[in-house]
Design an enzyme around this catalytic site. Structure first.
Site, PDB file in Angstrom:
ATOM      1  N   GLU B  50      11.614   3.179  -0.227  1.00  0.00           N
ATOM      2  CA  GLU B  50      10.654   4.031  -0.938  1.00  0.00           C
ATOM      3  C   GLU B  50      10.621   5.464  -0.419  1.00  0.00           C
ATOM      4  O   GLU B  50      10.295   6.393  -1.155  1.00  0.00           O
ATOM      5  CB  GLU B  50       9.248   3.437  -0.890  1.00  0.00           C
ATOM      6  CG  GLU B  50       9.070   2.180  -1.735  1.00  0.00           C
ATOM      7  CD  GLU B  50       9.456   0.909  -0.996  1.00  0.00           C
ATOM      8  OE1 GLU B  50      10.022   0.992   0.122  1.00  0.00           O
ATOM      9  OE2 GLU B  50       9.203  -0.190  -1.536  1.00  0.00           O
ATOM     10  N   PHE B 112      -3.401  -9.326  -0.104  1.00  0.00           N
ATOM     11  CA  PHE B 112      -1.972  -9.220   0.190  1.00  0.00           C
ATOM     12  C   PHE B 112      -1.439  -7.867  -0.300  1.00  0.00           C
ATOM     13  O   PHE B 112      -1.661  -7.476  -1.438  1.00  0.00           O
ATOM     14  CB  PHE B 112      -1.221 -10.370  -0.495  1.00  0.00           C
ATOM     15  CG  PHE B 112       0.266 -10.299  -0.270  1.00  0.00           C
ATOM     16  CD1 PHE B 112       0.792 -10.395   1.018  1.00  0.00           C
ATOM     17  CD2 PHE B 112       1.139 -10.121  -1.328  1.00  0.00           C
ATOM     18  CE1 PHE B 112       2.160 -10.312   1.237  1.00  0.00           C
ATOM     19  CE2 PHE B 112       2.519 -10.049  -1.123  1.00  0.00           C
ATOM     20  CZ  PHE B 112       3.015 -10.135   0.170  1.00  0.00           C
ATOM     21  N   GLN B 113      -0.757  -7.181   0.582  1.00  0.00           N
ATOM     22  CA  GLN B 113      -0.170  -5.860   0.298  1.00  0.00           C
ATOM     23  C   GLN B 113      -1.199  -4.833  -0.158  1.00  0.00           C
ATOM     24  O   GLN B 113      -0.921  -3.981  -0.995  1.00  0.00           O
ATOM     25  CB  GLN B 113       0.973  -5.984  -0.717  1.00  0.00           C
ATOM     26  CG  GLN B 113       2.131  -6.787  -0.126  1.00  0.00           C
ATOM     27  CD  GLN B 113       3.408  -6.688  -0.915  1.00  0.00           C
ATOM     28  OE1 GLN B 113       3.396  -6.549  -2.125  1.00  0.00           O
ATOM     29  NE2 GLN B 113       4.532  -6.761  -0.215  1.00  0.00           N
ATOM     30  N   LYS B 162      -3.372  -3.307 -10.198  1.00  0.00           N
ATOM     31  CA  LYS B 162      -2.540  -4.112 -11.091  1.00  0.00           C
ATOM     32  C   LYS B 162      -3.251  -4.447 -12.405  1.00  0.00           C
ATOM     33  O   LYS B 162      -2.646  -4.412 -13.471  1.00  0.00           O
ATOM     34  CB  LYS B 162      -2.108  -5.394 -10.382  1.00  0.00           C
ATOM     35  CG  LYS B 162      -1.065  -6.163 -11.168  1.00  0.00           C
ATOM     36  CD  LYS B 162      -0.403  -7.253 -10.343  1.00  0.00           C
ATOM     37  CE  LYS B 162       0.708  -7.922 -11.147  1.00  0.00           C
ATOM     38  NZ  LYS B 162       1.373  -8.992 -10.395  1.00  0.00           N
ATOM     39  N   MET B 487      19.592  19.072  18.302  1.00  0.00           N
ATOM     40  CA  MET B 487      18.495  20.020  18.470  1.00  0.00           C
ATOM     41  C   MET B 487      17.604  19.624  19.646  1.00  0.00           C
ATOM     42  O   MET B 487      17.114  20.472  20.387  1.00  0.00           O
ATOM     43  CB  MET B 487      17.684  20.113  17.173  1.00  0.00           C
ATOM     44  CG  MET B 487      16.664  21.229  17.162  1.00  0.00           C
ATOM     45  SD  MET B 487      17.419  22.833  17.507  1.00  0.00           S
ATOM     46  CE  MET B 487      17.707  23.442  15.852  1.00  0.00           C
TER      47      MET B 487
END
Ligand SMILES: Cc1ncc(C[n+]2csc(CCOP(=O)(O)OP(=O)(O)O)c2C)c(N)n1
Ligand SMILES: [Mg+2]
Lengths: 165, 580
Positions: B50, B112-113, B162, B487
């Site tokens: 993602e 959940f999630q 949802k 760096m």
């Protein structure tokens, strides 16, 4: 310097946390903050007391204005604005028989109201500037104060100028 | 028409002419994916992480000026996207990120999630929304696009539970042509009086310099900036984010300023009497030690965001407005007063002063601060970037990751056009380069796109090689492989007596095999003499992703450098041994 900033913001669930989050993320001072819906239920009015140099206060007002939920704001501590401010306090003090006269006398002097009385405690309601509330607290010794609760400062500009849509 | 929430999203994206949606599916967004599949409205690009969805949408946005759009699921999908959202936020890139959320009925129950997406993203978005009712969905989406793309642009998150996308709940939908928000009215027009005052100050300057930033690119003000700078004959320097807005190859361009800017740019900043800051934000990587920043200058600052003005540096003439609008007004005023012809190095009040100023600048230029030894056998990273410019004729879209390779690219590629240099300036996000290049390539299918990266950064989103294969994206990956987190190593060499704590990259993969395993072409080059041919060969493969692993000089440093806490005039240049 201490500044009172009045804010009109969308009455939405996340709005308050955006303001609070801004202050913590940018490490600005926040002395008090009060918020409640206005006569227009889609808007909330917030009064925020902060302090900082002129540059910091300028940044604070700009950053607040940048928040999408902020509709309008006013800094009440600028040269051309005169303002009124009030804070409310409920203070519960021990009230043994020997102290009751003194509590009543003090709340009379400070124009407070005794709004609850029990065998051993009185609760006084007091409104005024923060200084006045501080002075009232100072007139008790710490041991006799059971609890204080303060509303935080509310401010409004004098005269006909008003913060509205 | 009557649509479900999921169908509204698909239809809305079509109505907004969204070309690509970068995303990754999961439970909370299944209804949306199903509707997208059936509606066939927008091309969905399936990334492999993602974070890459947000970076790809970001690369699309930076290279086109349009809003990039990403779709991720709730919980881990959303948290993975946060780095990309913050990256866009720090560079003011317009993104709309749709995040799935658990159903409204269970929000707050640690379902959940479930994560508090609005809370997590709040400090790194321009604004965010939680849609609690399907009836609010279309309007919220419209607001999200409006807020993301107007004023000072930025990412907007729309969190969608949802049940709001339930296929069985259909409501009427029609596309809103525009939207008004009482609490959001970005200023565009600069104040005419301030603009006039600024122009007067500019015309009377003895040692003026333009300092331009990403705001010029965001505002599409490149053309007006070029006219103004050329009419006035002033020197100009740019931040990392502004490169390309003014052509690097032009005589008046002093190069980039700041920590790794050129000697002439930083010295001009230090000595200037009138600084014209345009769409730049006085970032600490630019100003160096604040007390020593432009000590003698009156400062004009043009920016669309009032909160950018006098944030770290107090300015004398602030102009709040859209950069292009303000510069165009200045050009009109100049035309009216026709003082422009005078200003240009002739005999207006300060024509002579301007000539002297250029003389001084030419002295600084003589230091040739970007010189390096080109005759080494082992490959100099600077050389690869210069050859990259040659082989692509300076016409490529270049993305980069973060580190030395990023600075070398900024210093040596020589960008002549805006929106060609795509990098994470504000947040400095390693892992940005490859996914950003995907967004750029998709936006410009027939253009050359290269990602200059390091062996450290590329491993932060290497999985996207699969996405590149799936969508046949012929990106050229230029890996400047110094076997160090270069760096970091450079700072350790300078400030920690050479103690290289964890900046050594052990167990570096065989990038050639790695690229091949994804179905791409891999090459490894370790001799200076092979660099040019390798690049030519790679760029000739027009329809293939080629990963070129350049084994570069290990302990190369980026110069010039202003150490933290030092003033702009206290640059450290490359040691003499390096200069030939
Ligand atoms: C996500 C992330 N983690 C850590 C850093 C700190 N950091 C900045 S540059 C750098 C080294 C990058 O190494 P490499 O990609 O090999 O580039 P090089 O400097 O060697 O060219 C690191 C670790 C960062 N910018 N981003
Ligand atoms: Mg490296």
């Amino acid at each position: 310097m201490r500044h009172i900033i009045s804010i009109l913001l969308e009455n939405e669930s996340g709005a308050l946390s955006r303001v609070a989050g801004l202050f913590s993320a940018r490490a600005y001072n926040i002395e008090s903050l009060t918020v409640a819906p206005t006569e227009d239920p889609s808007l909330s009015r917030m009064t925020l007391v902060t302090s900082g140099s002129a540059e910091i206060i300028e940044q604070i007002t700009k950053q607040l204005n940048k928040l999408i939920d902020v509709v309008k704001l006013n800094d009440l501590n600028v040269s051309h604005v005169q303002h009124l401010e009030r804070e409310m306090m409920l203070i519960k003090v021990k009230a043994p028989v020997s102290a009751r006269d003194e509590i009543m006398r003090l709340s009379g002097i400070f124009r407070g109201n005794i709004i609850d009385v029990t065998d051993d405690a009185y609760t006084v309601e007091l409104t005024g500037t923060s200084d006045k509330l501080n002075a009232f607290i100072a007139s008790f010794d710490c041991d006799s104060i059971l609890e204080t609760v303060r509303s935080g400062v509310m401010g409004i500009a004098r005269g006909s100028s008003a913060l509205h849509l | 028409m009557e649509l479900s929430g999921a169908e509204i999203i698909a239809q809305f994206l079509k109505d907004e002419d969204v070309e690509y949606l970068f995303g990754y599916p999961g439970g909370a967004v299944l209804h949306i994916y199903d509707a997208l599949l059936r509606a066939d409205s927008v091309k969905h690009i399936l990334v492999r992480h993602e974070q890459a969805a947000t970076h790809a949408a970001d690369g699309y946005a930076r290279s086109t000026g349009r809003t990039g759009v990403a779709l991720v699921t709730s919980g881990p999908g959303m948290t993975n996207a946060v780095t990309g959202i913050a990256t866009a936020y720090l560079d003011s890139i317009p993104l709309v990120v749709l995040t799935g959320q658990v159903p409204t009925a269970v929000i707050g129950s640690d379902a959940f999630q479930e994560v508090d997406s609005v809370g997590i993203s709040r400090p790194c978005v321009k604004h965010n929304f939680l849609v609690k009712d399907v009836k609010d969905l279309a309007e919220t989406l419209k607001k999200a696009f409006y807020v993301a793309s107007t004023g000072r642009p930025g990412p907007v998150v729309v969190d969608i539970p949802k049940n709001v996308t339930d296929p069985n709940i259909k409501i009427p939908y029609s596309h809103m042509a525009s939207i008004d928000m009482r609490s959001y009215n970005p200023v565009t027009k600069g104040h005419p009086f301030q603009i006039k005052k600024a122009l007067e100050l500019m015309l009377n300057a003895k040692k003026p310099v333009f300092y331009t930033g990403g705001g010029v690119v965001l505002s599409n003000a490149s053309a007006s900036l070029r006219s103004l700078v050329q009419q006035l004959g002033f020197p100009i320097t740019s931040t990392l984010m502004g490169l390309g807005a003014y052509p690097s190859s032009d005589e008046q361009f002093l190069g980039m300023l700041g920590m790794h800017g050129t000697y002439e740019a930083n010295m001009a900043m230090h000595d200037t009497d009138v600084l014209i800051a345009v769409g730049a934000r006085f970032d600490d990587r630019v100003t160096g030690h604040l007390e020593q920043f432009c000590p003698d200058a009156k400062i004009i600052h043009i920016d669309i965001d009032p909160s950018s003005i006098s944030k770290t540096v107090q300015v004398d003439i602030p102009i709040v407005g859209d950069v292009d609008d303000v510069l165009t007004t200045m050009l009109e005023l100049l035309k009216g007063s026709d003082s422009s012809s005078e200003a240009k190095g002739s005999d207006s009040s300060d024509g002579q002063a301007l000539k002297d100023w250029w003389k001084q600048i030419k002295q600084w230029r003589k230091k040739n601060c970007l010189r390096y030894n080109k005759k080494t056998k082992s490959i100099k990273p600077q050389f690869v970037v210069e050859k990259l410019h040659e082989v692509t004729q300076g016409d490529a879209y270049i993305t980069s990751d973060v580190g030395q390779h990023q600075m070398f690219t900024a210093q040596y590629y020589g960008f002549d056009e805006p929106r060609r240099w795509i990098n994470s300036g504000g947040l400095g996000t390693m892992g940005f380069g490859l996914p950003a290049a995907m967004g750029v390539q998709l936006a410009h299918l027939d253009k050359t796109v290269a990602c200059v990266t390091g062996e450290g950064s590329i491993q932060m989103n290497i999985q996207e090689l699969a996405t590149c294969m799936q969508y046949q994206l012929p990106i050229k990956i230029i890996n400047l492989n110094n076997r160090y987190l270069g760096m970091v190593r450079q700072w350790q060499e300078f400030f920690y007596e050479g103690r290289y704590a964890m900046s050594y990259m052990d167990s570096i993969p065989d990038f050639v095999k790695l690229a091949e395993s994804y179905g791409h072409v891999g090459m490894q080059i370790d001799q200076t003499s092979d660099v040019e041919d390798a690049l030519k060969e790679a760029f000739a493969m027009k329809d293939k992703l080629v990963f070129i692993d350049f084994i570069t000089n290990r302990e190369e440093n980026v110069y010039p450098m202003i150490a933290t806490g030092k003033g702009q005039h206290e640059m450290e240049l490359a040691p003499d041994s390096e200069l030939v």
